[in-house]
Write a protein that holds these residues in place. Sequence first.
Motif, PDB file in Angstrom:
ATOM      1  N   PRO A  58       0.805  -1.229   0.000  1.00 29.66           N
ATOM      2  CA  PRO A  58       0.000   0.000   0.000  1.00 29.66           C
ATOM      3  C   PRO A  58       0.835   1.275   0.000  1.00 29.66           C
ATOM      4  O   PRO A  58       0.363   2.323  -0.377  1.00 29.66           O
ATOM      5  CB  PRO A  58      -0.830  -0.113   1.285  1.00 29.66           C
ATOM      6  N   LYS A  59       2.106   1.200   0.389  1.00 31.23           N
ATOM      7  CA  LYS A  59       2.947   2.385   0.401  1.00 31.23           C
ATOM      8  C   LYS A  59       3.374   2.789  -1.004  1.00 31.23           C
ATOM      9  O   LYS A  59       3.844   3.899  -1.215  1.00 31.23           O
ATOM     10  CB  LYS A  59       4.180   2.150   1.262  1.00 31.23           C
ATOM     11  N   GLY A  60       3.241   1.890  -1.965  1.00 33.50           N
ATOM     12  CA  GLY A  60       3.647   2.186  -3.324  1.00 33.50           C
ATOM     13  C   GLY A  60       2.807   3.277  -3.958  1.00 33.50           C
ATOM     14  O   GLY A  60       3.272   4.001  -4.831  1.00 33.50           O
ATOM     15  N   LEU A  61       1.588   3.428  -3.524  1.00 35.02           N
ATOM     16  CA  LEU A  61       0.719   4.436  -4.108  1.00 35.02           C
ATOM     17  C   LEU A  61       1.082   5.831  -3.631  1.00 35.02           C
ATOM     18  O   LEU A  61       1.191   6.766  -4.411  1.00 35.02           O
ATOM     19  CB  LEU A  61      -0.751   4.128  -3.767  1.00 35.02           C
ATOM     20  N   SER A  62       1.295   5.989  -2.351  1.00 38.81           N
ATOM     21  CA  SER A  62       1.556   7.323  -1.816  1.00 38.81           C
ATOM     22  C   SER A  62       3.037   7.602  -1.597  1.00 38.81           C
ATOM     23  O   SER A  62       3.405   8.712  -1.259  1.00 38.81           O
ATOM     24  CB  SER A  62       0.789   7.521  -0.511  1.00 38.81           C
ATOM     25  N   GLY A  63       3.900   6.626  -1.759  1.00 38.41           N
ATOM     26  CA  GLY A  63       5.340   6.830  -1.597  1.00 38.41           C
ATOM     27  C   GLY A  63       5.876   6.057  -0.413  1.00 38.41           C
ATOM     28  O   GLY A  63       5.235   5.955   0.620  1.00 38.41           O
ATOM     29  N   ARG A  64       7.075   5.535  -0.560  1.00 35.59           N
ATOM     30  CA  ARG A  64       7.681   4.717   0.483  1.00 35.59           C
ATOM     31  C   ARG A  64       8.597   5.515   1.404  1.00 35.59           C
ATOM     32  O   ARG A  64       8.979   5.060   2.456  1.00 35.59           O
ATOM     33  CB  ARG A  64       8.501   3.602  -0.157  1.00 35.59           C
ATOM     34  N   TYR A  65       8.992   6.707   0.989  1.00 35.97           N
ATOM     35  CA  TYR A  65      10.011   7.444   1.716  1.00 35.97           C
ATOM     36  C   TYR A  65       9.421   8.688   2.350  1.00 35.97           C
ATOM     37  O   TYR A  65       8.593   9.373   1.770  1.00 35.97           O
ATOM     38  CB  TYR A  65      11.152   7.823   0.769  1.00 35.97           C
ATOM     39  N   GLU A  66       9.900   8.989   3.545  1.00 38.94           N
ATOM     40  CA  GLU A  66       9.398  10.148   4.283  1.00 38.94           C
ATOM     41  C   GLU A  66       9.742  11.461   3.595  1.00 38.94           C
ATOM     42  O   GLU A  66       8.968  12.402   3.611  1.00 38.94           O
ATOM     43  CB  GLU A  66       9.958  10.141   5.713  1.00 38.94           C
TER      44      GLU A  66
END
Length: 184
Positions: free
Chosen positions: A55-63
């Motif tokens: 699910p982090k792939g949609l909004s981005g994995r990095y802070e």
Amino acid sequence: MARENDDEPKKSRTRRAAGFFARRGRVDKAFEASKLGADFIGDLADRVRPKPLDPKGLSGRYEDGGIARFQEMAGSMSETELDRQYEGWRTQRACFQYAGLVAVLAIPLGILFFDISRIFVISLIALFLFSMFRAVRADFFAWIIEQGRFGGFYDYMTSRLPRNMQIIVPNRKRDQIQKRERDR
């Protein structure tokens, strides 16, 4: 000369190997061979099983939006190498867009003038979808180089889509995105 048992299904290699060792009196080898075959099939099934959706792939994995990761990955590349990569992805995007356009235009023209079959129409639709997927992928990679960061697909879509178009996301995701926007 026909075999007597032609109607019997063919036995697998594991079963034939187990039978071979069993006939020679080495039953322990037969069980070992069948166990190895089963382990091999199990390992193969684990490798081919698709990975769960991240699910982090949609909004981005990095802070930080992927800036540090991009600088780490592109640190050894010169500016001309990055420019060549960027132009390569843009060229690939254009090629796949034109392939998709040709596939879509071939459907009505083929039906009107060449009386193409349904299977051919379905294959042209599949070619169009494949081409559009690859064009979006190439454009996403060009966008990553353009932005200088590994952003999420949601960021990419919001920057590429017209401003009046909305992407509907679930409330829990929307809250996370709004919180992240406030923190910036």
